[in-house]
Design a protein around this motif. Sequence first.
Motif, PDB file in Angstrom:
ATOM      1  N   LEU A  57       0.937  -0.897  -0.153  1.00 46.44           N
ATOM      2  CA  LEU A  57      -0.298   0.105   0.255  1.00 46.44           C
ATOM      3  C   LEU A  57       0.599   1.643   0.235  1.00 46.44           C
ATOM      4  CD1 LEU A  57      -2.798  -1.212   2.729  1.00 46.44           C
ATOM      5  CD2 LEU A  57      -2.775  -1.408  -0.018  1.00 46.44           C
ATOM      6  N   ASP A  58       0.434   1.899  -0.757  1.00 49.13           N
ATOM      7  CA  ASP A  58       1.086   3.322  -0.803  1.00 49.13           C
ATOM      8  C   ASP A  58       0.102   5.088  -0.591  1.00 49.13           C
ATOM      9  OD1 ASP A  58       2.198   5.542  -2.190  1.00 49.13           O
ATOM     10  OD2 ASP A  58       3.200   4.710  -3.567  1.00 49.13           O
ATOM     11  N   PRO A  59       0.063   5.485   0.591  1.00 43.96           N
ATOM     12  CA  PRO A  59      -0.768   5.906   1.078  1.00 43.96           C
ATOM     13  C   PRO A  59      -0.570   7.734   0.308  1.00 43.96           C
ATOM     14  CG  PRO A  59       0.440   5.404   2.975  1.00 43.96           C
ATOM     15  CD  PRO A  59       1.012   4.355   1.990  1.00 43.96           C
ATOM     16  N   CYS A 295      -9.347  -6.170  -8.339  1.00 41.56           N
ATOM     17  CA  CYS A 295      -8.575  -4.708  -7.610  1.00 41.56           C
ATOM     18  C   CYS A 295      -7.682  -5.304  -7.838  1.00 41.56           C
ATOM     19  CB  CYS A 295      -8.638  -3.484  -6.792  1.00 41.56           C
ATOM     20  SG  CYS A 295      -9.097  -2.355  -8.165  1.00 41.56           S
ATOM     21  N   MET A 296      -7.964  -7.551  -7.346  1.00 43.23           N
ATOM     22  CA  MET A 296      -6.329  -7.952  -6.708  1.00 43.23           C
ATOM     23  C   MET A 296      -5.607  -8.522  -8.466  1.00 43.23           C
ATOM     24  SD  MET A 296      -8.079 -10.975  -4.182  1.00 43.23           S
ATOM     25  CE  MET A 296      -9.817 -11.855  -6.091  1.00 43.23           C
ATOM     26  N   ARG A 297      -4.925  -8.397  -7.946  1.00 44.10           N
ATOM     27  CA  ARG A 297      -3.660  -8.629  -8.892  1.00 44.10           C
ATOM     28  C   ARG A 297      -3.613  -9.679  -9.285  1.00 44.10           C
ATOM     29  NH1 ARG A 297       2.275  -7.278  -7.744  1.00 44.10           N
ATOM     30  NH2 ARG A 297       2.132  -7.658  -5.905  1.00 44.10           N
ATOM     31  N   ILE A 298      -4.317 -10.698  -9.341  1.00 44.59           N
ATOM     32  CA  ILE A 298      -5.037 -12.029 -10.142  1.00 44.59           C
ATOM     33  C   ILE A 298      -5.900 -11.768 -11.263  1.00 44.59           C
ATOM     34  CG2 ILE A 298      -6.781 -13.256  -8.638  1.00 44.59           C
ATOM     35  CD1 ILE A 298      -5.507 -15.576  -9.370  1.00 44.59           C
ATOM     36  N   VAL A 299      -6.158 -10.607 -11.106  1.00 43.77           N
ATOM     37  CA  VAL A 299      -7.373 -10.526 -12.242  1.00 43.77           C
ATOM     38  C   VAL A 299      -6.835  -9.520 -13.321  1.00 43.77           C
ATOM     39  CG1 VAL A 299      -9.380  -9.177 -12.610  1.00 43.77           C
ATOM     40  CG2 VAL A 299      -9.714 -10.109 -10.469  1.00 43.77           C
ATOM     41  N   GLY A 300      -6.094  -9.117 -13.352  1.00 43.05           N
ATOM     42  CA  GLY A 300      -5.055  -7.997 -14.168  1.00 43.05           C
ATOM     43  C   GLY A 300      -4.794  -7.170 -14.334  1.00 43.05           C
ATOM     44  N   PHE A 301      -5.957  -6.436 -13.632  1.00 41.70           N
ATOM     45  CA  PHE A 301      -6.277  -4.668 -14.490  1.00 41.70           C
ATOM     46  C   PHE A 301      -4.942  -3.910 -13.927  1.00 41.70           C
ATOM     47  CE2 PHE A 301     -10.578  -5.609 -14.115  1.00 41.70           C
ATOM     48  CZ  PHE A 301     -10.645  -5.081 -15.836  1.00 41.70           C
ATOM     49  N   ALA A 302      -3.922  -4.327 -12.834  1.00 33.34           N
ATOM     50  CA  ALA A 302      -2.610  -3.286 -13.284  1.00 33.34           C
ATOM     51  C   ALA A 302      -2.847  -2.242 -13.041  1.00 33.34           C
ATOM     52  CB  ALA A 302      -1.640  -3.950 -13.858  1.00 33.34           C
ATOM     53  N   PHE A 303      -3.769  -1.425 -11.705  1.00 36.95           N
ATOM     54  CA  PHE A 303      -4.148   0.225 -11.821  1.00 36.95           C
ATOM     55  C   PHE A 303      -2.935   0.442 -10.789  1.00 36.95           C
ATOM     56  CE2 PHE A 303      -8.925  -1.586 -12.950  1.00 36.95           C
ATOM     57  CZ  PHE A 303      -8.949  -0.529 -13.497  1.00 36.95           C
ATOM     58  N   HIS A 304      -2.073  -0.420 -10.069  1.00 35.78           N
ATOM     59  CA  HIS A 304      -0.619   0.371  -9.319  1.00 35.78           C
ATOM     60  C   HIS A 304      -0.524  -0.062  -9.656  1.00 35.78           C
ATOM     61  CE1 HIS A 304       0.070  -3.910 -10.112  1.00 35.78           C
ATOM     62  NE2 HIS A 304       0.044  -4.279  -9.404  1.00 35.78           N
ATOM     63  N   GLU A 305       0.081   0.742 -11.489  1.00 35.68           N
ATOM     64  CA  GLU A 305       1.366   0.144 -12.062  1.00 35.68           C
ATOM     65  C   GLU A 305       0.516   1.378 -12.388  1.00 35.68           C
ATOM     66  OE1 GLU A 305       1.833  -2.499 -14.407  1.00 35.68           O
ATOM     67  OE2 GLU A 305       2.401  -4.161 -13.186  1.00 35.68           O
ATOM     68  N   ARG A 306      -0.081   2.140 -12.672  1.00 37.65           N
ATOM     69  CA  ARG A 306      -0.247   3.590 -12.976  1.00 37.65           C
ATOM     70  C   ARG A 306       0.169   5.018 -12.447  1.00 37.65           C
ATOM     71  NH1 ARG A 306      -7.003   4.065 -15.412  1.00 37.65           N
ATOM     72  NH2 ARG A 306      -6.230   2.084 -16.839  1.00 37.65           N
ATOM     73  N   PRO A 307       0.430   6.024 -13.224  1.00 38.83           N
ATOM     74  CA  PRO A 307       0.672   7.493 -12.103  1.00 38.83           C
ATOM     75  C   PRO A 307       0.043   7.958 -10.779  1.00 38.83           C
ATOM     76  CG  PRO A 307       1.305   7.457 -14.321  1.00 38.83           C
ATOM     77  CD  PRO A 307       0.046   6.852 -14.538  1.00 38.83           C
ATOM     78  N   ALA A 313     -14.972   5.512 -12.175  1.00 42.81           N
ATOM     79  CA  ALA A 313     -15.734   6.067 -13.711  1.00 42.81           C
ATOM     80  C   ALA A 313     -14.721   4.830 -14.376  1.00 42.81           C
ATOM     81  CB  ALA A 313     -15.127   7.225 -14.556  1.00 42.81           C
ATOM     82  N   THR A 314     -13.310   5.188 -14.235  1.00 47.44           N
ATOM     83  CA  THR A 314     -13.013   4.130 -14.639  1.00 47.44           C
ATOM     84  C   THR A 314     -12.831   3.157 -14.272  1.00 47.44           C
ATOM     85  OG1 THR A 314     -11.080   5.350 -15.074  1.00 47.44           O
ATOM     86  CG2 THR A 314     -10.320   3.323 -15.139  1.00 47.44           C
ATOM     87  N   LEU A 315     -12.243   2.571 -12.938  1.00 51.59           N
ATOM     88  CA  LEU A 315     -13.213   0.879 -12.150  1.00 51.59           C
ATOM     89  C   LEU A 315     -14.308   0.907 -12.803  1.00 51.59           C
ATOM     90  CD1 LEU A 315     -11.761   2.324  -9.024  1.00 51.59           C
ATOM     91  CD2 LEU A 315     -10.719   0.322 -10.186  1.00 51.59           C
ATOM     92  N   LYS A 345      -7.313  -2.639  -2.235  1.00 52.51           N
ATOM     93  CA  LYS A 345      -6.669  -1.362  -1.552  1.00 52.51           C
ATOM     94  C   LYS A 345      -5.088  -0.736  -2.343  1.00 52.51           C
ATOM     95  CE  LYS A 345      -6.429   2.441   2.531  1.00 52.51           C
ATOM     96  NZ  LYS A 345      -5.883   2.300   3.515  1.00 52.51           N
ATOM     97  N   GLY A 346      -4.291  -1.325  -2.714  1.00 50.76           N
ATOM     98  CA  GLY A 346      -3.778  -2.013  -3.199  1.00 50.76           C
ATOM     99  C   GLY A 346      -3.440  -1.488  -4.447  1.00 50.76           C
ATOM    100  N   MET A 347      -4.854  -0.700  -5.404  1.00 50.18           N
ATOM    101  CA  MET A 347      -5.610  -0.255  -6.725  1.00 50.18           C
ATOM    102  C   MET A 347      -6.114   0.820  -6.359  1.00 50.18           C
ATOM    103  SD  MET A 347      -4.921  -3.707  -9.237  1.00 50.18           S
ATOM    104  CE  MET A 347      -4.025  -5.064  -9.607  1.00 50.18           C
ATOM    105  N   CYS A 348      -6.829   1.132  -5.397  1.00 54.11           N
ATOM    106  CA  CYS A 348      -7.913   2.087  -4.918  1.00 54.11           C
ATOM    107  C   CYS A 348      -7.925   2.439  -4.016  1.00 54.11           C
ATOM    108  CB  CYS A 348      -9.042   1.371  -6.278  1.00 54.11           C
ATOM    109  SG  CYS A 348     -10.460   0.282  -4.947  1.00 54.11           S
ATOM    110  N   THR A 349      -8.943   4.022  -3.522  1.00 55.73           N
ATOM    111  CA  THR A 349      -9.316   3.763  -2.050  1.00 55.73           C
ATOM    112  C   THR A 349     -11.359   3.464  -2.100  1.00 55.73           C
ATOM    113  OG1 THR A 349     -10.607   5.594  -3.362  1.00 55.73           O
ATOM    114  CG2 THR A 349      -8.154   6.148  -2.804  1.00 55.73           C
TER     115      THR A 349
END
Length: 387
Positions: A57-59, A295-307, A313-315, A345-349
């Motif tokens: 997690l990156d606050p 938003c689990m890594r296994i699903v593969g959306f990789a939102f956590h790699e975005r700036p 709306a994106t979700l 939470k690793g990928m969204c609030t």
Amino acid sequence: LPAWQRLKPVHPVATTPPHGVAFSAFRPLTDKTPARDTRPMTDLHDDKSPGRPLIDLDPDWLALAGEPVLEPDLPIVDAHHHLWELPGSHYPAEELLADLDAGHRIAATVFVECRAWYRPDGPPELRSLGETEFIRDVGTEAAARGRHGICAGIVGNVDLRLGDRARPVLEAHVAAADGRFRGIRNGAAWHKDVRGTTAAPPPGLMMDPAFRTGFAALAPLGLSFDVWALHTQLDEVADLVRAFPDTAIVLDHVGGPIGVGPFAGRRDEVFAEWRARILELAQFPNLTVKLGGLCMRIVGFAFHERPAPPDSATLAAAWKPYVETCIAAFGPERCMFESNFPVDKGMCTYRSLWNAFKRLTAGCSENEKKSLFSGTAGRVYRLQTEN
């Protein structure tokens, strides 16, 4: 936040004194606090296998998200979240409460096992009672401070491979939870090329005769079963549900569509296979499905790699095929939304996650929304929820 909400939960001591609660679920951690969970967890962050569950997690990154709360008066039961204090990964009660205060109207929550706060000794089959006891006290102490509904339901962990010996262990959890125990989960998510869970389940767990002997003890005790399986295992889920028509079974995380490892770049193909199996599962009236975990890594959306974190709306656009398929197949009365925090939470609030669900149900009637956001979870987990 009030001071009590900023306090961290603490691992309970190994022995329980007479006359009440063994510890304060919200007192600060100290160097003298004995750790109860002795499982090695540090490898979860070093693990490089596809689908590894935990994202750091990156606050600061999460703080970049900002949007108003949609439909703030809509009552919500968060049907699936965790709490833990483990080596290398932390989601204490204070952080859950901060997320619950993001602006949505959270009427109640359901804690789902994550193998934390286990007893460090004693009979192995009873060590998971430590988790149930700890979460009971989190909910009780929160209610005493005016935060009713926190951990109103507990889904614990009893290894059903105990077979005939499972029932007394299940009864011990029911007694320990003081009215909060609702069911159990044995993580079954397994694929030879993908790691989808912090547990280490064997292949074919749901087909194991000893597991099924233990499973037969659930319905007589009025307990449900949460099944966390991947889309490649949904035929096993169907076999289990068919064999136990009187047991309330909940399919976690829309049935685990895999989007990493050998399934990376094959989203349309995986979706078609997943959808066919979901439609088959929908024929069983004792099965409900949790909408979330996407938003689990296994699903593969990789939102956590975005700036910056994705907005709602994106979700919603990414999750729409899965959520709409499940609602169309099962109906709103057999679907419930979940946060799956802190894993997701690793990928969204928390605010964006529930806003996304609200966007996805914009065309639903008031009764349909009530089922999806609180009614189904309240019925399945036997909770007292707001109208």
